[in-house]
Design a protein around this motif. Structure first.
Motif, PDB file in Angstrom:
ATOM      1  N   SER A 132     -24.925  56.436  -4.334  1.00  0.00           N
ATOM      2  CA  SER A 132     -25.776  57.278  -3.487  1.00  0.00           C
ATOM      3  C   SER A 132     -25.486  57.057  -2.007  1.00  0.00           C
ATOM      4  O   SER A 132     -25.860  57.872  -1.171  1.00  0.00           O
ATOM      5  CB  SER A 132     -27.258  57.014  -3.786  1.00  0.00           C
ATOM      6  N   ASN A 133     -24.816  55.978  -1.665  1.00  0.00           N
ATOM      7  CA  ASN A 133     -24.476  55.712  -0.271  1.00  0.00           C
ATOM      8  C   ASN A 133     -23.018  56.014   0.059  1.00  0.00           C
ATOM      9  O   ASN A 133     -22.516  55.574   1.091  1.00  0.00           O
ATOM     10  CB  ASN A 133     -24.782  54.245   0.087  1.00  0.00           C
ATOM     11  N   LEU A 134     -22.346  56.754  -0.806  1.00  0.00           N
ATOM     12  CA  LEU A 134     -20.975  57.165  -0.497  1.00  0.00           C
ATOM     13  C   LEU A 134     -21.040  58.436   0.337  1.00  0.00           C
ATOM     14  O   LEU A 134     -21.523  59.466  -0.118  1.00  0.00           O
ATOM     15  CB  LEU A 134     -20.180  57.395  -1.782  1.00  0.00           C
TER      16      LEU A 134
ATOM     17  N   THR B 261     -23.063  64.662   7.758  1.00  0.00           N
ATOM     18  CA  THR B 261     -22.387  63.860   6.733  1.00  0.00           C
ATOM     19  C   THR B 261     -21.961  64.706   5.542  1.00  0.00           C
ATOM     20  O   THR B 261     -22.582  65.732   5.246  1.00  0.00           O
ATOM     21  CB  THR B 261     -23.307  62.745   6.209  1.00  0.00           C
ATOM     22  N   LEU B 262     -20.906  64.269   4.887  1.00  0.00           N
ATOM     23  CA  LEU B 262     -20.519  64.802   3.575  1.00  0.00           C
ATOM     24  C   LEU B 262     -20.944  63.754   2.555  1.00  0.00           C
ATOM     25  O   LEU B 262     -20.394  62.655   2.522  1.00  0.00           O
ATOM     26  CB  LEU B 262     -19.006  65.019   3.491  1.00  0.00           C
ATOM     27  N   ASN B 263     -21.906  64.086   1.734  1.00  0.00           N
ATOM     28  CA  ASN B 263     -22.519  63.128   0.806  1.00  0.00           C
ATOM     29  C   ASN B 263     -21.859  63.230  -0.574  1.00  0.00           C
ATOM     30  O   ASN B 263     -22.462  63.675  -1.532  1.00  0.00           O
ATOM     31  CB  ASN B 263     -24.020  63.376   0.710  1.00  0.00           C
ATOM     32  N   TYR B 264     -20.635  62.778  -0.695  1.00  0.00           N
ATOM     33  CA  TYR B 264     -19.927  62.915  -1.964  1.00  0.00           C
ATOM     34  C   TYR B 264     -20.469  61.978  -3.042  1.00  0.00           C
ATOM     35  O   TYR B 264     -20.301  62.232  -4.227  1.00  0.00           O
ATOM     36  CB  TYR B 264     -18.413  62.761  -1.793  1.00  0.00           C
TER      37      TYR B 264
ATOM     38  N   PRO C  69     -24.016  52.168   8.471  1.00  0.00           N
ATOM     39  CA  PRO C  69     -24.014  51.303   7.284  1.00  0.00           C
ATOM     40  C   PRO C  69     -24.524  52.001   6.024  1.00  0.00           C
ATOM     41  O   PRO C  69     -24.084  51.702   4.927  1.00  0.00           O
ATOM     42  CB  PRO C  69     -24.923  50.134   7.679  1.00  0.00           C
ATOM     43  N   THR C  70     -25.465  52.916   6.184  1.00  0.00           N
ATOM     44  CA  THR C  70     -26.027  53.624   5.020  1.00  0.00           C
ATOM     45  C   THR C  70     -26.181  55.095   5.342  1.00  0.00           C
ATOM     46  O   THR C  70     -26.167  55.503   6.514  1.00  0.00           O
ATOM     47  CB  THR C  70     -27.416  53.067   4.631  1.00  0.00           C
ATOM     48  N   LEU C  71     -26.369  55.867   4.301  1.00  0.00           N
ATOM     49  CA  LEU C  71     -26.602  57.301   4.468  1.00  0.00           C
ATOM     50  C   LEU C  71     -27.919  57.534   5.200  1.00  0.00           C
ATOM     51  O   LEU C  71     -28.011  58.419   6.062  1.00  0.00           O
ATOM     52  CB  LEU C  71     -26.620  57.995   3.097  1.00  0.00           C
ATOM     53  N   ALA C  72     -28.920  56.722   4.895  1.00  0.00           N
ATOM     54  CA  ALA C  72     -30.221  56.861   5.554  1.00  0.00           C
ATOM     55  C   ALA C  72     -30.075  56.637   7.066  1.00  0.00           C
ATOM     56  O   ALA C  72     -30.688  57.358   7.871  1.00  0.00           O
ATOM     57  CB  ALA C  72     -31.225  55.884   4.962  1.00  0.00           C
TER      58      ALA C  72
END
Length: 163
Positions: free
Chosen positions: A53-55, A77-80, A65-68
């Motif tokens: 979930s953090n890629l 962001t691209l949340n693949y 460091p994180t998506l959040a």
């Protein structure tokens, strides 16, 4: 118009569809939890403690460091990783639907392979059977009485006795 709407809503197909959607939504949540909470953590552990979930990739070029943290900063962001979770959800759900459809088709096939019940005799056939049985019983009564040489059975009478 209200009565037509009630009739439409209460038809079996519409109710079945509504029930299917509700059950499908609940099933989707179960599968999402299965993927996110059960399947991906061991895969992430095997892949070097990776949290799918953090890629993500930041389009601004900055590192987070994180998506959040990236979303909090407003970075595009691209949340693949989330896409991979969704793709795995889809594959599991589609496989489950495949299994359900396969089972339903097997049941239908089994019902179609059952031999049809023999058709009930028509009224004419019933009357003919009653006449045959009556003539047979009369012939049996006559055969119990010894026949004199001049009262021999004819060929059609003998055939009737043996049918």
């Amino acid at each position: 118009m209200w009565n037509e709407f009630k009739t439409f809503i209460m038809r079996g197909n519409v109710l079945d569809l509504a029930i299917g959607i509700v059950i499908g939504a609940a099933f989707g949540k179960i599968v999402s939890s299965l993927v996110a909470d059960v399947l991906l953590p061991p895969i992430g552990l095997l892949a070097g403690r990776m949290d799918f979930s953090n890629l993500f990739i930041t389009l601004s070029g900055q590192s987070y460091p994180t998506l959040a943290a990236a979303k909090a900063a407003g970075a595009p962001t691209l949340n693949y990783g989330i896409f991979l979770n969704t793709l795995i959800d889809f594959l599991i759900i589609s496989f489950a639907v495949f299994l359900v459809v396969k089972a339903a088709n097997a049941v239908r096939r089994k019902e179609a392979d059952k031999p049809a019940a023999p058709a009930e005799p028509t009224t004419s056939e019933k009357l003919l059977m009653e006449m045959r049985d009556l003539m047979k019983s009369m012939a049996e009564k006559e055969s119990a009485i010894p026949l004199s040489p001049e009262k021999k059975l004819t060929s059609p009478q003998q055939e009737l006795l043996h049918s």
